[in-house]
Design a protein around this motif. Structure first.
Motif, PDB file in Angstrom:
ATOM      1  N   VAL A   7      -0.322   1.657  -8.215  1.00  0.00           N
ATOM      2  CA  VAL A   7      -1.394   1.078  -7.297  1.00  0.00           C
ATOM      3  C   VAL A   7      -1.400  -0.551  -7.356  1.00  0.00           C
ATOM      4  O   VAL A   7      -1.127  -1.038  -8.978  1.00  0.00           O
ATOM      5  CB  VAL A   7      -3.514   1.767  -6.984  1.00  0.00           C
ATOM      6  N   GLY A  58      -1.863   4.019  -2.525  1.00  0.00           N
ATOM      7  CA  GLY A  58      -1.134   4.099  -3.717  1.00  0.00           C
ATOM      8  C   GLY A  58       0.103   4.748  -3.431  1.00  0.00           C
ATOM      9  O   GLY A  58       0.354   5.959  -1.577  1.00  0.00           O
ATOM     10  N   VAL A  59       1.163   4.951  -4.048  1.00  0.00           N
ATOM     11  CA  VAL A  59       2.376   5.418  -4.259  1.00  0.00           C
ATOM     12  C   VAL A  59       2.467   6.838  -5.436  1.00  0.00           C
ATOM     13  O   VAL A  59       2.707   6.731  -6.240  1.00  0.00           O
ATOM     14  CB  VAL A  59       3.569   4.030  -4.537  1.00  0.00           C
ATOM     15  N   ILE A  94       0.909   8.451  -9.832  1.00  0.00           N
ATOM     16  CA  ILE A  94       0.272   7.577  -9.206  1.00  0.00           C
ATOM     17  C   ILE A  94       0.725   5.529  -9.032  1.00  0.00           C
ATOM     18  O   ILE A  94       0.599   5.851 -10.337  1.00  0.00           O
ATOM     19  CB  ILE A  94      -1.011   7.885  -8.254  1.00  0.00           C
ATOM     20  N   GLU A 106       0.983  -1.114  -0.090  1.00  0.00           N
ATOM     21  CA  GLU A 106       0.227  -0.151   0.099  1.00  0.00           C
ATOM     22  C   GLU A 106       0.722   0.711   0.014  1.00  0.00           C
ATOM     23  O   GLU A 106       2.572   0.854  -0.572  1.00  0.00           O
ATOM     24  CB  GLU A 106      -0.679   0.129   1.148  1.00  0.00           C
ATOM     25  N   SER A 107       0.422   2.627   0.281  1.00  0.00           N
ATOM     26  CA  SER A 107       1.135   3.536   0.139  1.00  0.00           C
ATOM     27  C   SER A 107       2.333   3.645   1.279  1.00  0.00           C
ATOM     28  O   SER A 107       3.056   4.342   0.895  1.00  0.00           O
ATOM     29  CB  SER A 107       0.261   4.827   0.524  1.00  0.00           C
TER      30      SER A 107
END
Length: 378
Positions: A226, A319-320, A224, A111-112
């Motif tokens: 995901v 998101g990253v 971004i 995850e982020s």
């Protein structure tokens, strides 16, 4: 090493040095024999067909010799040795039950909080250890960045050259991602884009995408990524019935944005192997065609699951984000990782180039490097 080997006519039972027990069928051992009459010494390819194996095959003998297995097959009278380590690596006498949506060893969902895996352009081109680490990151996490590259148009093709070949499409060997008048694709505008997988309307879908930055002085436009596998895991955990619907019925995707092109596919949003392994995610609202393969009495539940998956994908905690600078690029496993873009203003410039490649080339290059440089993993 092996401790013991016992057999009847059709099965040999082994006990390894640590006490682990495993059984192997005679037909399986004969089909996978490692001798040069069965396998080509140079490339390991099988030289016999299933029809070449006698239908009345049996085990005449099985014994431990120097810690390895030696068996004799009848009616051929053929004796073959199997290294204990090879047998241990290929044990199939085990529990094969999996929870639907399982991922294979070596894949880490995220995850982020994940720090974007990153490597340096010059380093991966000059240092096999760095290149291997970059490829391994793509295999494990589904994406990785590359920094410090040149800013000449077409430089992204040199990224694909690190492991394989560009997959040319109707967009050409590569495509431009910058604002256009009357664009044929929303990617060519300054609008933000929901996280998506690319080209779900193709069959087969491109398995890798490379996006390479040449200019980026516009306000906004952050990238971004995901993890679609993680989103699928969340749906499975929170709504197993919805997960089963998205995995059990095909969605439809279509693209006909330019003359002479009408691409269509019929595949599930969540694709599983027959034993429930996560294989691929296809999620792209812009390219969805009408769903007509879901039964009437399940359509509303299907849409509810679709909405829920979309909510996970849109969740900021998933998101990253990063902003590419000129000379930077990132690669995504397009069967797993979704990518998005924040909207950007008309001031300044934003020019990326993108291309597609095939994941089997990347995984092949990585596997070959792992065999040639096993010490690099230590």
């Amino acid at each position: 090493m092996l401790r013991t080997a016992t057999h009847d006519g059709s099965v040999v039972t082994l006990v390894f040095a640590d006490g682990t027990r495993a059984r192997f069928h005679a037909i399986w051992l004969r089909d996978n024999a490692l001798d040069p009459e069965t396998r080509a010494p140079g490339n390991g390819q099988r030289l016999i067909t299933i029809g070449d194996i006698p239908a009345d095959l049996s085990l005449a003998a099985a014994e431990v010799a120097n810690g390895d297995l030696q068996v004799t097959f009848q009616p051929e009278g053929k004796t073959v040795a199997f290294p204990a380590a090879w047998l241990r690596a290929h044990v199939y006498d085990r529990d094969h039950t999996h929870r639907p949506g399982w991922t294979e060893a070596g894949i880490t969902t995220w995850e982020s909080g994940l720090a974007a895996p990153c490597a340096d352009w010059a380093d991966v081109h000059a240092n096999p250890r760095a290149k291997r680490g970059w490829l391994a990151a793509v295999a494990e996490f589904g994406f990785a960045k590359l920094t410090g590259g040149p800013t000449e148009p077409g430089s992204l093709l040199k990224v694909a050259d690190l492991f394989g070949y560009v997959r040319e499409t109707n967009y050409g060997p590569y495509f431009e991602v910058r604002t256009e008048v009357n664009p044929t694709n929303l990617a060519y505008t300054g609008l933000g884009l929901q996280a998506h997988t690319d080209n779900p309307y193709r069959d087969p879908v491109p398995t890798l995408q490379i996006l390479y930055c040449l200019e980026n002085s516009a306000e906004g436009g952050d990238s971004i990524v995901v993890d679609g596998f993680r989103a699928a895991e969340r749906l499975r955990d929170d709504n197993p019935e919805g997960f089963a619907l998205l995995a059990g019925y095909p969605a439809r995707f279509e693209y006909k944005g330019s003359d002479g092109v009408c691409l269509r596919s019929r595949r599930p949003m969540i694709e599983l192997s027959p034993d429930g392994q996560l294989v691929a995610i296809r999620f792209n609202n812009r390219s969805s065609a009408p769903f007509v393969d879901i039964p009437f009495d399940r359509m509303e539940a299907y849409y509810a699951a679709y909405r829920q998956l979309g909510e996970y994908i849109d969740d900021p905690a998933m998101g990253v984000a990063f902003k590419l600078e000129p000379g930077e690029s990132f690669i995504v496993d397009n069967t797993r990782v979704l990518h998005a873009r924040k909207g950007y203003s008309g001031a300044g410039s934003r020019w990326l180039q993108g291309c597609y490649a095939d994941k089997d080339g990347l995984l092949s290059t990585l596997a070959a490097m792992e065999m040639a440089q096993p010490e690099a993993a230590e």
